[in-house]
Every structure is written in structure tokens, then in C-alpha cells.
Motif scaffolding. Sequence first.
Motif, PDB file in Angstrom:
ATOM      1  N   ILE A  72       0.931  -1.070  -0.466  1.00 38.71           N
ATOM      2  CA  ILE A  72      -0.124  -0.073  -0.371  1.00 38.71           C
ATOM      3  C   ILE A  72       0.771   1.511  -0.149  1.00 38.71           C
ATOM      4  O   ILE A  72       0.509   2.454  -0.842  1.00 38.71           O
ATOM      5  N   PHE A  73       1.469   1.188   0.781  1.00 37.86           N
ATOM      6  CA  PHE A  73       2.757   2.370   0.813  1.00 37.86           C
ATOM      7  C   PHE A  73       3.958   2.564  -0.807  1.00 37.86           C
ATOM      8  O   PHE A  73       3.766   3.832  -0.555  1.00 37.86           O
ATOM      9  N   LEU A  74       3.747   1.557  -1.177  1.00 44.30           N
ATOM     10  CA  LEU A  74       4.544   1.387  -2.756  1.00 44.30           C
ATOM     11  C   LEU A  74       3.724   2.458  -3.659  1.00 44.30           C
ATOM     12  O   LEU A  74       3.592   3.249  -4.316  1.00 44.30           O
ATOM     13  N   ALA A  75       1.955   1.581  -3.428  1.00 46.53           N
ATOM     14  CA  ALA A  75       0.673   2.066  -3.862  1.00 46.53           C
ATOM     15  C   ALA A  75       1.169   3.549  -4.626  1.00 46.53           C
ATOM     16  O   ALA A  75       0.622   4.428  -5.241  1.00 46.53           O
ATOM     17  N   ARG A  76       1.029   4.109  -3.425  1.00 49.12           N
ATOM     18  CA  ARG A  76       0.890   5.369  -2.572  1.00 49.12           C
ATOM     19  C   ARG A  76       1.378   6.762  -3.660  1.00 49.12           C
ATOM     20  O   ARG A  76       1.275   7.233  -2.965  1.00 49.12           O
ATOM     21  N   THR A  77       2.743   5.619  -3.071  1.00 46.37           N
ATOM     22  CA  THR A  77       3.715   6.649  -3.975  1.00 46.37           C
ATOM     23  C   THR A  77       3.683   6.572  -5.037  1.00 46.37           C
ATOM     24  O   THR A  77       3.855   7.759  -5.825  1.00 46.37           O
ATOM     25  N   GLN A  78       3.235   5.626  -6.114  1.00 46.27           N
ATOM     26  CA  GLN A  78       3.303   5.943  -7.574  1.00 46.27           C
ATOM     27  C   GLN A  78       2.030   6.603  -7.585  1.00 46.27           C
ATOM     28  O   GLN A  78       2.516   7.698  -8.365  1.00 46.27           O
ATOM     29  N   LEU A  79       0.273   6.748  -6.473  1.00 44.05           N
ATOM     30  CA  LEU A  79       0.213   7.218  -7.034  1.00 44.05           C
ATOM     31  C   LEU A  79       0.168   9.321  -7.222  1.00 44.05           C
ATOM     32  O   LEU A  79      -0.331  10.073  -7.692  1.00 44.05           O
ATOM     33  N   GLU A  80       1.193   8.913  -5.920  1.00 44.73           N
ATOM     34  CA  GLU A  80       1.344  10.437  -5.848  1.00 44.73           C
ATOM     35  C   GLU A  80       2.602  10.989  -6.827  1.00 44.73           C
ATOM     36  O   GLU A  80       2.596  12.340  -7.282  1.00 44.73           O
ATOM     37  N   HIS A  81       3.113  10.565  -7.419  1.00 49.80           N
ATOM     38  CA  HIS A  81       4.187  10.222  -7.895  1.00 49.80           C
ATOM     39  C   HIS A  81       4.013   9.954  -9.131  1.00 49.80           C
ATOM     40  O   HIS A  81       5.438  10.685 -10.319  1.00 49.80           O
ATOM     41  N   GLY A  82       4.003   8.953 -10.091  1.00 48.85           N
ATOM     42  CA  GLY A  82       4.079   8.224 -11.564  1.00 48.85           C
ATOM     43  C   GLY A  82       2.720   9.094 -12.056  1.00 48.85           C
ATOM     44  O   GLY A  82       1.652   9.341 -11.482  1.00 48.85           O
ATOM     45  N   ALA A  83       3.026   8.925 -13.603  1.00 48.86           N
ATOM     46  CA  ALA A  83       2.616   9.790 -14.453  1.00 48.86           C
ATOM     47  C   ALA A  83       2.090   8.531 -15.476  1.00 48.86           C
ATOM     48  O   ALA A  83       0.903   9.238 -16.089  1.00 48.86           O
ATOM     49  N   ASP A  84       2.578   7.348 -15.125  1.00 48.07           N
ATOM     50  CA  ASP A  84       2.055   6.582 -16.918  1.00 48.07           C
ATOM     51  C   ASP A  84       0.675   5.606 -15.754  1.00 48.07           C
ATOM     52  O   ASP A  84       0.573   5.457 -14.861  1.00 48.07           O
ATOM     53  N   GLU A  85      -0.714   6.114 -16.473  1.00 49.59           N
ATOM     54  CA  GLU A  85      -2.021   6.070 -16.767  1.00 49.59           C
ATOM     55  C   GLU A  85      -1.712   4.593 -16.278  1.00 49.59           C
ATOM     56  O   GLU A  85      -2.082   4.115 -15.514  1.00 49.59           O
ATOM     57  N   GLN A  86      -0.881   3.697 -17.100  1.00 49.12           N
ATOM     58  CA  GLN A  86      -1.119   2.131 -16.911  1.00 49.12           C
ATOM     59  C   GLN A  86      -0.381   1.236 -15.564  1.00 49.12           C
ATOM     60  O   GLN A  86      -1.621   0.534 -14.327  1.00 49.12           O
ATOM     61  N   LEU A  87      -0.029   1.988 -15.037  1.00 52.58           N
ATOM     62  CA  LEU A  87       1.000   2.095 -13.714  1.00 52.58           C
ATOM     63  C   LEU A  87       0.223   2.326 -12.709  1.00 52.58           C
ATOM     64  O   LEU A  87       0.024   1.968 -10.905  1.00 52.58           O
ATOM     65  N   ARG A  88      -0.715   3.138 -12.738  1.00 52.58           N
ATOM     66  CA  ARG A  88      -1.542   4.269 -11.992  1.00 52.58           C
ATOM     67  C   ARG A  88      -3.087   2.961 -11.278  1.00 52.58           C
ATOM     68  O   ARG A  88      -3.152   2.958 -10.110  1.00 52.58           O
ATOM     69  N   GLN A  89      -3.005   2.434 -12.492  1.00 52.17           N
ATOM     70  CA  GLN A  89      -4.191   1.440 -12.380  1.00 52.17           C
ATOM     71  C   GLN A  89      -3.877  -0.012 -11.390  1.00 52.17           C
ATOM     72  O   GLN A  89      -4.567  -0.117 -10.553  1.00 52.17           O
ATOM     73  N   VAL A  90      -2.370   0.227 -12.429  1.00 53.17           N
ATOM     74  CA  VAL A  90      -1.652  -1.413 -11.108  1.00 53.17           C
ATOM     75  C   VAL A  90      -1.788  -0.673  -9.322  1.00 53.17           C
ATOM     76  O   VAL A  90      -2.083  -1.481  -8.826  1.00 53.17           O
ATOM     77  N   ALA A  91      -1.812   0.315  -9.327  1.00 51.74           N
ATOM     78  CA  ALA A  91      -1.236   1.145  -7.765  1.00 51.74           C
ATOM     79  C   ALA A  91      -2.687   0.604  -7.415  1.00 51.74           C
ATOM     80  O   ALA A  91      -2.583   0.515  -5.701  1.00 51.74           O
ATOM     81  N   GLN A  92      -4.033   1.207  -8.060  1.00 50.02           N
ATOM     82  CA  GLN A  92      -5.034   2.178  -7.680  1.00 50.02           C
ATOM     83  C   GLN A  92      -5.082  -0.046  -7.018  1.00 50.02           C
ATOM     84  O   GLN A  92      -6.431   0.233  -6.114  1.00 50.02           O
ATOM     85  N   LYS A  93      -5.341  -0.663  -8.075  1.00 54.67           N
ATOM     86  CA  LYS A  93      -5.493  -1.863  -8.685  1.00 54.67           C
ATOM     87  C   LYS A  93      -5.296  -2.885  -6.710  1.00 54.67           C
ATOM     88  O   LYS A  93      -5.620  -2.957  -5.963  1.00 54.67           O
ATOM     89  N   ILE A  94      -4.297  -2.595  -6.457  1.00 59.07           N
ATOM     90  CA  ILE A  94      -3.781  -3.066  -4.994  1.00 59.07           C
ATOM     91  C   ILE A  94      -3.884  -2.010  -4.307  1.00 59.07           C
ATOM     92  O   ILE A  94      -3.861  -2.441  -2.805  1.00 59.07           O
ATOM     93  N   LEU A  95      -3.916  -1.151  -3.896  1.00 60.53           N
ATOM     94  CA  LEU A  95      -4.682  -0.444  -2.985  1.00 60.53           C
ATOM     95  C   LEU A  95      -6.442  -0.735  -2.535  1.00 60.53           C
ATOM     96  O   LEU A  95      -6.339  -1.003  -1.284  1.00 60.53           O
ATOM     97  N   ASP A  96      -7.140  -0.904  -3.415  1.00 58.05           N
ATOM     98  CA  ASP A  96      -8.104  -1.582  -2.735  1.00 58.05           C
ATOM     99  C   ASP A  96      -8.038  -3.256  -2.967  1.00 58.05           C
ATOM    100  O   ASP A  96      -8.672  -3.113  -1.812  1.00 58.05           O
ATOM    101  N   GLU A  97      -7.889  -4.053  -2.804  1.00 50.41           N
ATOM    102  CA  GLU A  97      -7.544  -5.612  -3.217  1.00 50.41           C
ATOM    103  C   GLU A  97      -6.559  -5.616  -1.267  1.00 50.41           C
ATOM    104  O   GLU A  97      -6.963  -6.467  -0.351  1.00 50.41           O
ATOM    105  N   GLN A  98      -5.513  -4.522  -1.333  1.00 49.38           N
ATOM    106  CA  GLN A  98      -4.475  -4.907  -0.067  1.00 49.38           C
ATOM    107  C   GLN A  98      -5.062  -4.226   1.175  1.00 49.38           C
ATOM    108  O   GLN A  98      -5.001  -5.141   1.866  1.00 49.38           O
TER     109      GLN A  98
END
Length: 326
Positions: free
Chosen positions: A74-100
Amino acid sequence: MKRLTTILTAVGALLAIVGIGPDRLAHAQPSKGAPAAYERVREVMNDRFKDMKLVGDPDKDFAAILIAHHEDLIFLARTQLEHGADEQLRQVAQKILDEQQKQISELKEWQVRNRQADYRAKLDQPPHGSGPLDQKGASAPTPQVQAAAPAQPATQPSSASQLPTVSGTVEKVDVGAGKITLDHGPIPNLNMDAMTMVFRAQDPTLLQGVKEGDKVKFQADRVNGQLSVVRIDTGRAPSAPSQSSAQPAAANLPTVSGTVEKVDTGAGKITLDHGAIPNLNMDAMTMVFRAQDPAILKGVKAGDKVQFQADRVNGQISVISIRKAR
């Protein structure tokens, strides 16, 4: 060439004076922004497991390590959502937040249940230390089977006046599933520390008017084996009751024929093999109903042919009246 050699010699001497080598020159200044954020993620993930103390109970250690693993993701995913720009990776990060977060809630619910005095592991579960690696070089011990605990009737929550009121913030509301996610303080009667937890609502109508971000006061207890919110207060004036929470008028309900399959007076439930119920848009089937008033189940037993009326009461399909067929 002589001049270049002189310059390099001077740089080398300067590095020697400050105590760093040329290979560390690129890291002399602290990183900022995204690089610093990801360095922090790596530091936290490395230190968490190194510093974790195990208690020696495989079930408890498994749950604790898995929670830590999910929290790191979750910590890693939130960091990606805060700093990352790639839409596909942001979707992966959001899915991690929801599932974890869902899995963390399930594991923390187990931790709370495990601390209850009436907790029982699976009846055929082998004792600790009897795994295949533990048995290497020794004959396998005979699994210890726990004596079956006497069946407990469906439990009702303690009186609201006996339950502590807890402060919390609503993270998510799922009215359809009758669930609410709360970031809350300690709940003494459940021996639960402050955490973010998914609760069932004892009555789904409790969630009407509650929305994400609300600061609430609530009471929770274990109801029929599940951690449930039994009361919640947003501090706003209550809205008028919806049609679903109103008491149905028996005179307006159709009478349906059925056969009693099972009666659980203690839980206020009855299983009926019944015909179609028009007001509920329900086909003929076998169905477990709640009794609006458990007293109507007295004198009714399995095998009885009955006439009954049913409707939705406080979000639950309930038998309003029932009598033996003539």
C-alpha cells in the motif's frame, strides 16, 4: 594535457579532504521529490521485516508478516499514485490499494477473533510444530483433535447502553453490501486497537445518510460471529425514514402458501418452501426468512403447511404473519 592532469589532481585532493571518493560524488546532495520518496519506500520495506519480532505461534506470525507485507505494498502504491505519470501503472497501483486493504481488514479481524475467549481453531487442525519439516527424522505425531465446542445460539449484541462509543472517520460505505470501512480508535469491548477496519452493519439502514469523510461516533459488537456496527451517529439530524424501513401493512400484503422446512426460534428465523411472493418479485423457492416478531414462530414446526405474508423490513426479507393452513 599537463593542465588537465593538474586539474584532476586538484579535484582528487579536494575529495580526499572532505572524505568521499569520486564514486560517491553523485550522491553528495540529498535526493528530492520522487527519488527521495522511493528511497523512503525501500528503507521502510527493508527495516520493517528486519525489526519484526515473531511470537513463535505460526498462525499469529503468518498474519503479522502478511499484514506488514500488504501495508508495504500500500505504501509503495500510494507513492506511485503521488509521483508516477504512467496511466497503466497508476491503475495497477490503485488496484493494489483496493485489494490489499481488504485483505488487511480480514487478517486484522482474525487477530481480534483469535484473542476472544471462545475462539476455536479448525477441529482437525494438527498441533503447532507438526509440519513436514518439523517431522523430519521423526515419526509423525498423532494430530491432536480438539473437542467440539457446544453449539452456541446466534448471539445478539449487548445492550447499546453497555457498549462504549468510539470515534472514527468513514473511509468507504457500501450500502448494498451492508458494509462500512472506518478509521477508528480503540474498541475496548472487542479488545481491538485503533486501526482501519471493514465492519458489517447490523441493520443496513444504519448506513443511510452516512458518506465517505464523515466524522462519526459509533458502537460495535460481535453479532452472529461477525464484527458489526450496531449504532452510528454522524451528528446530523436524522432524515425521514425511507419506505424500506417502514413497517409493512399486513392488510396490503398477499398471502402465500408454504411448507415449513426448519424453525430457529432463538435466531428468529424460519425456512420455508413457498410459492411465488408477488410483492417481493420472488419466484417459488426454499428460503430462510427472518421473523419480524420472533413470537409468531411459537407453535410452528418443521413439516407444517402454512399460510404467511412476507415483506422487506429494515432491508431484510421477513415474515410478517404466519398461521397453519386449514
